[in-house]
Write a protein that holds these residues in place. Structure first.
Motif, mmCIF file in Angstrom:
data_model
loop_
_atom_site.group_PDB
_atom_site.id
_atom_site.type_symbol
_atom_site.label_atom_id
_atom_site.label_comp_id
_atom_site.label_asym_id
_atom_site.label_seq_id
_atom_site.Cartn_x
_atom_site.Cartn_y
_atom_site.Cartn_z
ATOM 1 N N MET A 144 0.847 -1.186 0.000
ATOM 2 C CA MET A 144 0.000 0.000 0.000
ATOM 3 C C MET A 144 0.889 1.245 0.000
ATOM 4 N N GLN A 145 0.664 2.113 -0.933
ATOM 5 C CA GLN A 145 1.438 3.341 -1.050
ATOM 6 C C GLN A 145 0.851 4.419 -0.148
ATOM 7 N N ASN A 146 1.703 5.066 0.642
ATOM 8 C CA ASN A 146 1.275 6.156 1.515
ATOM 9 C C ASN A 146 1.115 7.424 0.692
ATOM 10 N N THR A 147 -0.109 7.949 0.625
ATOM 11 C CA THR A 147 -0.373 9.169 -0.147
ATOM 12 C C THR A 147 -0.610 10.376 0.750
ATOM 13 N N THR A 148 -0.390 10.212 2.057
ATOM 14 C CA THR A 148 -0.567 11.316 2.991
ATOM 15 C C THR A 148 0.529 12.349 2.763
ATOM 16 N N ARG A 149 0.169 13.632 2.806
ATOM 17 C CA ARG A 149 1.142 14.697 2.575
ATOM 18 C C ARG A 149 1.594 15.296 3.896
ATOM 19 N N PHE A 150 2.871 15.146 4.180
ATOM 20 C CA PHE A 150 3.488 15.725 5.362
ATOM 21 C C PHE A 150 4.560 16.698 4.906
ATOM 22 N N ALA A 151 4.958 17.569 5.806
ATOM 23 C CA ALA A 151 6.049 18.486 5.493
ATOM 24 C C ALA A 151 7.287 17.675 5.120
ATOM 25 N N SER A 152 8.009 18.134 4.117
ATOM 26 C CA SER A 152 9.200 17.394 3.692
ATOM 27 C C SER A 152 10.279 17.449 4.769
ATOM 28 N N GLY A 153 11.116 16.453 4.778
ATOM 29 C CA GLY A 153 12.224 16.415 5.720
ATOM 30 C C GLY A 153 11.892 15.882 7.098
ATOM 31 N N ARG A 154 10.690 15.409 7.297
ATOM 32 C CA ARG A 154 10.327 14.861 8.610
ATOM 33 C C ARG A 154 10.886 13.457 8.759
ATOM 34 N N ASP A 155 11.389 13.171 9.959
ATOM 35 C CA ASP A 155 11.863 11.819 10.249
ATOM 36 C C ASP A 155 10.699 10.876 10.534
ATOM 37 N N ARG A 156 9.625 11.408 11.084
ATOM 38 C CA ARG A 156 8.473 10.610 11.489
ATOM 39 C C ARG A 156 7.189 11.252 10.983
ATOM 40 N N ASP A 157 6.247 10.418 10.640
ATOM 41 C CA ASP A 157 4.910 10.904 10.294
ATOM 42 C C ASP A 157 4.058 11.052 11.545
ATOM 43 N N LEU A 158 4.322 10.196 12.538
ATOM 44 C CA LEU A 158 3.486 10.144 13.726
ATOM 45 C C LEU A 158 4.312 9.663 14.922
ATOM 46 N N VAL A 159 4.184 10.359 16.054
ATOM 47 C CA VAL A 159 4.775 9.907 17.308
ATOM 48 C C VAL A 159 3.641 9.768 18.310
ATOM 49 N N CYS A 160 3.499 8.582 18.879
ATOM 50 C CA CYS A 160 2.433 8.319 19.844
ATOM 51 C C CYS A 160 3.012 8.305 21.253
ATOM 52 N N LEU A 161 2.376 9.042 22.124
ATOM 53 C CA LEU A 161 2.784 9.166 23.520
ATOM 54 C C LEU A 161 1.673 8.571 24.376
ATOM 55 N N GLY A 162 1.997 7.601 25.213
ATOM 56 C CA GLY A 162 0.957 7.058 26.077
ATOM 57 C C GLY A 162 1.216 5.637 26.521
ATOM 58 N N ARG A 163 0.129 4.976 26.859
ATOM 59 C CA ARG A 163 0.173 3.658 27.480
ATOM 60 C C ARG A 163 0.669 2.590 26.510
ATOM 61 N N LEU A 164 1.619 1.825 26.991
ATOM 62 C CA LEU A 164 2.171 0.677 26.282
ATOM 63 C C LEU A 164 2.145 -0.462 27.288
#
Length: 142
Positions: A1-21
């Protein structure tokens, strides 16, 4: 599956989740009260952790920011997230704490989850090393 979401260029991560693990232990006997459960299946738990896992599975560059214990259950969680492609480099492995565990029962195939009980180690520690904060949601009977 190709990711077509547009994020600012140069980001190391698309998403960082903070919370319960945590580890969710589901009773294998449908409809049985937890006191009658004889066996449990082990799964990744925590809404933030599940979002990080799912985002990685969908091709996003996700990361998890949390804490686990320096024991088998903590390693299970790190391995589960890593195997899916989630960055766990910011998950702290704490030698003084145990990984959170939650026991869950399922009433039937259409009800999720039926009941739960949690006596878990805190995911986060306050600035004070003598904090008594715990995570203990109320149990719901089946």
């Amino acid at each position: 599956m190709q990711n077509t979401t547009r994020f600012a260029s140069g980001r190391d991560r698309d998403l960082v989740c903070l919370g319960r693990l945590a580890v969710d232990l589901y009773a294998q006997q449908l409809g049985a009260p937890l006191e009658d459960a004889a066996s449990f299946a082990k799964y990744l738990g925590g809404s933030s952790a599940n979002i990080a896992f799912g985002a990685a599975r969908l091709g996003l560059k996700s990361a998890m920011l949390s804490r686990v214990g320096d024991e088998q259950m903590g390693r299970f969680l790190l391995n589960t997230l890593s195997a899916e492609g989630c960055d766990v480099s910011q998950v702290r492995v704490d030698p003084e704490r145990l990984t959170a565990l939650t026991l869950l029962g399922i009433k039937d195939r259409d009800t999720f989850p039926c009941c739960s009980t949690a006596k878990t180690a805190p995911t986060w520690r306050s600035a004070s090393r003598t904090s008594t904060r715990t995570s203990s949601p109320a149990a719901r009977p089946c």
